[in-house]
Write an enzyme that holds these catalytic residues in place. Sequence first.
Site, mmCIF file in Angstrom:
data_model
loop_
_atom_site.group_PDB
_atom_site.id
_atom_site.type_symbol
_atom_site.label_atom_id
_atom_site.label_comp_id
_atom_site.label_asym_id
_atom_site.label_seq_id
_atom_site.Cartn_x
_atom_site.Cartn_y
_atom_site.Cartn_z
ATOM 1 N N MET A 204 0.844 -1.195 0.000
ATOM 2 C CA MET A 204 0.000 0.000 0.000
ATOM 3 C C MET A 204 0.880 1.246 0.000
ATOM 4 O O MET A 204 1.827 1.357 0.778
ATOM 5 C CB MET A 204 -0.925 0.048 1.222
ATOM 6 C CG MET A 204 -1.814 1.288 1.246
ATOM 7 S SD MET A 204 -2.595 1.606 2.844
ATOM 8 C CE MET A 204 -3.695 0.212 2.980
ATOM 9 N N THR A 205 0.565 2.173 -0.870
ATOM 10 C CA THR A 205 1.250 3.461 -0.860
ATOM 11 C C THR A 205 0.307 4.543 -1.354
ATOM 12 O O THR A 205 -0.583 4.283 -2.161
ATOM 13 C CB THR A 205 2.519 3.423 -1.736
ATOM 14 O OG1 THR A 205 3.244 4.641 -1.568
ATOM 15 C CG2 THR A 205 2.183 3.245 -3.204
ATOM 16 N N VAL A 206 0.494 5.742 -0.838
ATOM 17 C CA VAL A 206 -0.295 6.908 -1.232
ATOM 18 C C VAL A 206 0.671 7.999 -1.679
ATOM 19 O O VAL A 206 1.730 8.194 -1.067
ATOM 20 C CB VAL A 206 -1.171 7.419 -0.065
ATOM 21 C CG1 VAL A 206 -1.888 8.718 -0.435
ATOM 22 C CG2 VAL A 206 -2.190 6.365 0.336
ATOM 23 N N GLY A 214 -7.152 10.246 4.164
ATOM 24 C CA GLY A 214 -7.946 9.034 4.322
ATOM 25 C C GLY A 214 -7.905 8.114 3.122
ATOM 26 O O GLY A 214 -8.687 7.168 3.054
ATOM 27 N N TRP A 217 -6.891 4.537 4.067
ATOM 28 C CA TRP A 217 -8.019 3.872 4.755
ATOM 29 C C TRP A 217 -9.028 3.347 3.737
ATOM 30 O O TRP A 217 -9.513 2.218 3.843
ATOM 31 C CB TRP A 217 -8.675 4.850 5.714
ATOM 32 C CG TRP A 217 -9.895 4.335 6.416
ATOM 33 C CD1 TRP A 217 -11.193 4.489 6.028
ATOM 34 C CD2 TRP A 217 -9.930 3.592 7.631
ATOM 35 N NE1 TRP A 217 -12.039 3.888 6.930
ATOM 36 C CE2 TRP A 217 -11.279 3.330 7.925
ATOM 37 C CE3 TRP A 217 -8.947 3.122 8.492
ATOM 38 C CZ2 TRP A 217 -11.676 2.605 9.052
ATOM 39 C CZ3 TRP A 217 -9.338 2.401 9.626
ATOM 40 C CH2 TRP A 217 -10.683 2.152 9.883
ATOM 41 N N TYR A 251 -4.217 0.270 11.227
ATOM 42 C CA TYR A 251 -4.633 -1.120 11.126
ATOM 43 C C TYR A 251 -5.376 -1.565 12.389
ATOM 44 O O TYR A 251 -6.359 -2.303 12.313
ATOM 45 C CB TYR A 251 -3.416 -2.021 10.903
ATOM 46 C CG TYR A 251 -2.722 -1.793 9.579
ATOM 47 C CD1 TYR A 251 -3.455 -1.523 8.419
ATOM 48 C CD2 TYR A 251 -1.330 -1.850 9.476
ATOM 49 C CE1 TYR A 251 -2.810 -1.318 7.209
ATOM 50 C CE2 TYR A 251 -0.686 -1.649 8.268
ATOM 51 C CZ TYR A 251 -1.436 -1.379 7.136
ATOM 52 O OH TYR A 251 -0.815 -1.171 5.934
#
Length: 306
Positions: A204-206, A214, A217, A251
């Site tokens: 996961m990366t943003v 968010g 999420w 998490y």
Amino acid sequence: MAATPFSLSSSIDLHHHNHRHLLRQPPYPIINSKIFPKSTPRFNLILTCSSPSSSPSTLQENPLPTGKFLSYLDLQNLQFLQSYKLFHKLPSGSMLLIRVMQEQEMDMTVELLAESFAESMLLPKAYVKLLAFLVKQYLIERRALMPHAATLIAFHRRETDGEGGEMEDIQLAGTLEVSFDKLGANGSPPTPTPPKDAPYICNMTVKKSLRRQGIGWQLLKASEELISQMSSVREVYLHCRMIDSAPFNMYSKAGYSVFKTDSILILLTLQRRKHLMCKQLPPATNIISETNASYNDDKNLAPTDV
């Protein structure tokens, strides 16, 4: 929120690869604003999936290079993944679209992951091209495992004021990988090793400029929703480095708890100690309700590794 390099360990080895230049790639496709609805959805979440009887036009236009026989159930699951779309309105007023990565979107996803891995491993920018080359080989291999695994991507749409009036700024915001069963499991998972027959979330990366909104999420909740539809196993696993307190808090808030932790001896291999975390998924309707609930604790979405 940068990605951790665990699940690419079978493809990335900086000590055993010479620096190689990235092959020349065609320019990225122009992101069409029609992927978003023209008006803001009335509800906080809209989930749209085609029925199994729908015409598989998407698969015909963009076939997967699987090179293997697909059963009728596999074809149904593949069509479900290709038609999956999740729209969400962020607290900032921007819109988020989450769906499965398509072939023409691979290069932009590779670039995002390579930059995140370089940031996570504290590598100089000169290594980004090498990472991009290795990440692309990895994504090609993982995409061929659909429908047993999938790479999700999130597009962010923000309306801006321009000289000619209102304009739309649409960009790739984040990505996440999920495997649904043993056939989609990573061949060389990080330690502590998760069960191969259980769903697993990783990478996961943003995008750095879009963190703390968010998006991580929503990617997590979208992956859980897909798992509830694609797998009969209710236990979901993921890794979190011990030093990453913000993702750990996120998490934990999402219902994950520590299943097992790396031995301190892992430090001798120059790796960070990690928690293997697990969650028992609720029914699919409850996951949708959880996603509809706003998540406003920005501290849990700080830009750290996941």
